[in-house]
Design a protein around this motif. Sequence first.
Motif: not given
Length: 97
Positions: A85-97
């Motif tokens: 689940k994408e975090s609103r405040e602690k985004k660390t994982i950048e998903l490939p498109s």
Amino acid sequence: MLTSKQKRYLKSKAHHLKPIFQVGKGGVNKNLIQQVWDALEARELIKVSVLQNCEEDKEEVAESIADGAKAHIVQVIGNTIVFYKESREKKTIELPS
């Protein structure tokens, strides 16, 4: 919805993780869902283990947790489920498109 490329990427990220929650005889409840929600907000990617004494099917457990925590099921492998689940405040994982 996650693409197959994104799922592959998340599976590789989750490979080294240890399960941080266990679903046992009590099954899925509000408390577990809230804890998973909080953990996903902090980490984005977690594993949940389904114990042998769990009366629910592991697929049902995965769906229940995903629906309650508004998360994506990355994979169900053996008795382990990987959620993202994408975090609103602690985004660390950048998903490939």
